[in-house]
Write an enzyme that holds these catalytic residues in place. Structure first.
Site, PDB file in Angstrom:
ATOM      1  N   HIS A  37      24.859  -9.849  -8.123  1.00 38.59           N
ATOM      2  CA  HIS A  37      25.905 -10.297  -7.043  1.00 38.59           C
ATOM      3  C   HIS A  37      26.660 -11.544  -7.620  1.00 38.59           C
ATOM      4  O   HIS A  37      28.027 -11.635  -7.165  1.00 38.59           O
ATOM      5  CB  HIS A  37      25.103 -11.039  -5.817  1.00 38.59           C
ATOM      6  CG  HIS A  37      24.307 -10.073  -5.068  1.00 38.59           C
ATOM      7  ND1 HIS A  37      22.931  -9.981  -5.072  1.00 38.59           N
ATOM      8  CD2 HIS A  37      24.391  -9.106  -4.244  1.00 38.59           C
ATOM      9  CE1 HIS A  37      22.458  -9.099  -4.089  1.00 38.59           C
ATOM     10  NE2 HIS A  37      23.581  -8.392  -3.717  1.00 38.59           N
ATOM     11  N   GLN A  61      22.627  -0.028   9.085  1.00 33.76           N
ATOM     12  CA  GLN A  61      22.774   0.820   7.927  1.00 33.76           C
ATOM     13  C   GLN A  61      21.271   1.075   7.455  1.00 33.76           C
ATOM     14  O   GLN A  61      21.165   1.887   6.556  1.00 33.76           O
ATOM     15  CB  GLN A  61      23.746   0.453   6.858  1.00 33.76           C
ATOM     16  CG  GLN A  61      23.095  -1.048   6.009  1.00 33.76           C
ATOM     17  CD  GLN A  61      24.090  -1.589   4.942  1.00 33.76           C
ATOM     18  OE1 GLN A  61      24.974  -2.143   5.347  1.00 33.76           O
ATOM     19  NE2 GLN A  61      23.804  -1.316   3.625  1.00 33.76           N
ATOM     20  N   GLN A 153      28.162   4.465  -2.455  1.00 35.36           N
ATOM     21  CA  GLN A 153      28.504   3.604  -1.649  1.00 35.36           C
ATOM     22  C   GLN A 153      30.168   3.137  -1.846  1.00 35.36           C
ATOM     23  O   GLN A 153      30.990   3.157  -1.042  1.00 35.36           O
ATOM     24  CB  GLN A 153      27.763   2.138  -1.584  1.00 35.36           C
ATOM     25  CG  GLN A 153      28.749   1.067  -0.477  1.00 35.36           C
ATOM     26  CD  GLN A 153      27.613  -0.030  -0.388  1.00 35.36           C
ATOM     27  OE1 GLN A 153      26.721   0.102   0.570  1.00 35.36           O
ATOM     28  NE2 GLN A 153      27.482  -1.010  -1.203  1.00 35.36           N
TER      29      GLN A 153
HETATM   30  O1  PAF Z   1      25.759  -3.305  -0.763  1.00 34.88           O
HETATM   31  C1  PAF Z   1      25.461  -3.917   0.168  1.00 34.88           C
HETATM   32  O2  PAF Z   1      24.894  -4.868  -0.094  1.00 34.88           O
HETATM   33  C2  PAF Z   1      25.839  -3.527   1.493  1.00 34.88           C
HETATM   34  O3  PAF Z   1      25.824  -2.262   1.831  1.00 34.88           O
HETATM   35  C3  PAF Z   1      27.023  -4.003   2.194  1.00 34.88           C
HETATM   36  C4  PAF Z   1      28.546  -3.644   1.285  1.00 34.88           C
HETATM   37  C5  PAF Z   1      27.300  -5.444   2.040  1.00 34.88           C
HETATM   38  C6  PAF Z   1      27.222  -3.687   3.523  1.00 34.88           C
HETATM   39  O4  PAF Z   1      26.416  -4.159   4.201  1.00 34.88           O
END
Ligand code: PAF
Length: 282
Positions: A37, A61, A153
């Protein structure tokens, strides 16, 4: 560093940034931050005047309630890490801010979600699509930063931005790995020592498969061998190991060195589900 919780809080800062012609970069996260991150944050700092990191564990999700309930919550240490990176704003909305009501719409990503995560996590990309759209509408960033580890994603978010004519540039940042190769993930902190040891099978099988494909071995043989390798690890259980087109997410049954290709893997280590991918022909 300012921590903001609502659209109204952010609106004031947004207005100030826009009036002074500052570009806004958003790093959407679900917290439990690690160096992967922070790579996104560093890239956002390089490319934007104002950096906003959102932390929201998005319930829609998760197709598995237990996974949602056990998702690590480390807000205090996340805020320390972000403050050390000189992040400007952290957006920490509560569920009611993001979902004042249960959304009625359903986003169908068609072919893009008929494989891999889409098959094994029904509804997952609908939830990602909705929350990312909401975050983009709330924060109104010029650029948004996502990790390559979640390859599919990134594909669905690119499609979302394209289909809905959103004015956000997407920046995809390479996967950060531990020294032994395991892709960094917030879920890694839930692995037991033995699961952590056996988790190396993900990256090791990707590397092995890549070498064998490039040496001329047939994909079906490579894939079968990897399935056998997984069976030898008592704590690992393979969900998929597929050769795909890294933008269309169509599955290949044969390797062709003239076509873009990546291998994607998902596996459980005990109760923890991990994913990873490796480009073969970028
Ligand atoms: O990749 C993630 O951490 C999540 O899927 C996101 C993009 C923050 C959406 O909740």
């Amino acid at each position: 560093m300012q921590v903001v919780h609502t659209r109204a809080d952010w609106h004031e800062y947004w207005l100030r940034s826009i009036k002074s012609n500052k570009s806004i970069g958003l790093v959407p996260t679900m917290g439990a931050l690690h160096e992967g991150h922070l790579d996104l944050v560093r890239k956002a700092k390089e490319e934007s005047d104002v950096v906003v990191v959102s932390i929201f564990v998005n319930p829609t999700q998760f197709n598995n309630q237990e996974d949602f309930e056990n998702y690590p919550n480390t807000l205090e240490s996340d805020l320390d890490k972000l403050s050390n990176e000189n992040v400007d704003f952290v957006f920490v909305p509560d569920t009611k801010t993001i979902y004042p009501e249960k959304p009625v719409i359903n986003i169908n990503f068609g072919e893009l979600e008929r494989v891999l995560e889409g098959t094994f996590r029904p509804g997952h990309f609908n939830g990602v699509g909705i929350v990312v759209s909401k975050l983009f509408n709330l924060i109104r960033p010029h650029k948004a930063f996502f990790g390559q580890k979640d390859l599919q994603q990134t594909g669905i978010i690119k499609q979302l931005v394209k289909d809905l004519s959103m004015e956000v540039d997407l920046i995809i940042v390479p996967t950060r790995r531990e020294e032994d190769g395991l892709a960094m993930s917030s879920r890694n902190m839930r692995l037991s020592t033995q699961e952590r040891n056996q988790s190396l099978i993900l990256i090791n099988s990707l590397i092995k498969a890549k070498q064998e494909l490039l040496a001329g071995k047939q994909w079906f043989e490579v894939q079968n061998q990897i399935k056998c390798d997984f069976e030898e690890k008592p704590l690992a259980s393979l969900e998929y190991f597929e050769l795909i087109h890294p933008e269309r997410f169509t599955r290949y049954s044969k390797f062709d060195e003239n076509q873009k290709s990546s291998i994607c893997v998902a596996a459980y280590l005990g109760k923890i589900r991990l994913i990873d991918n490796l480009p073969i022909i970028p």
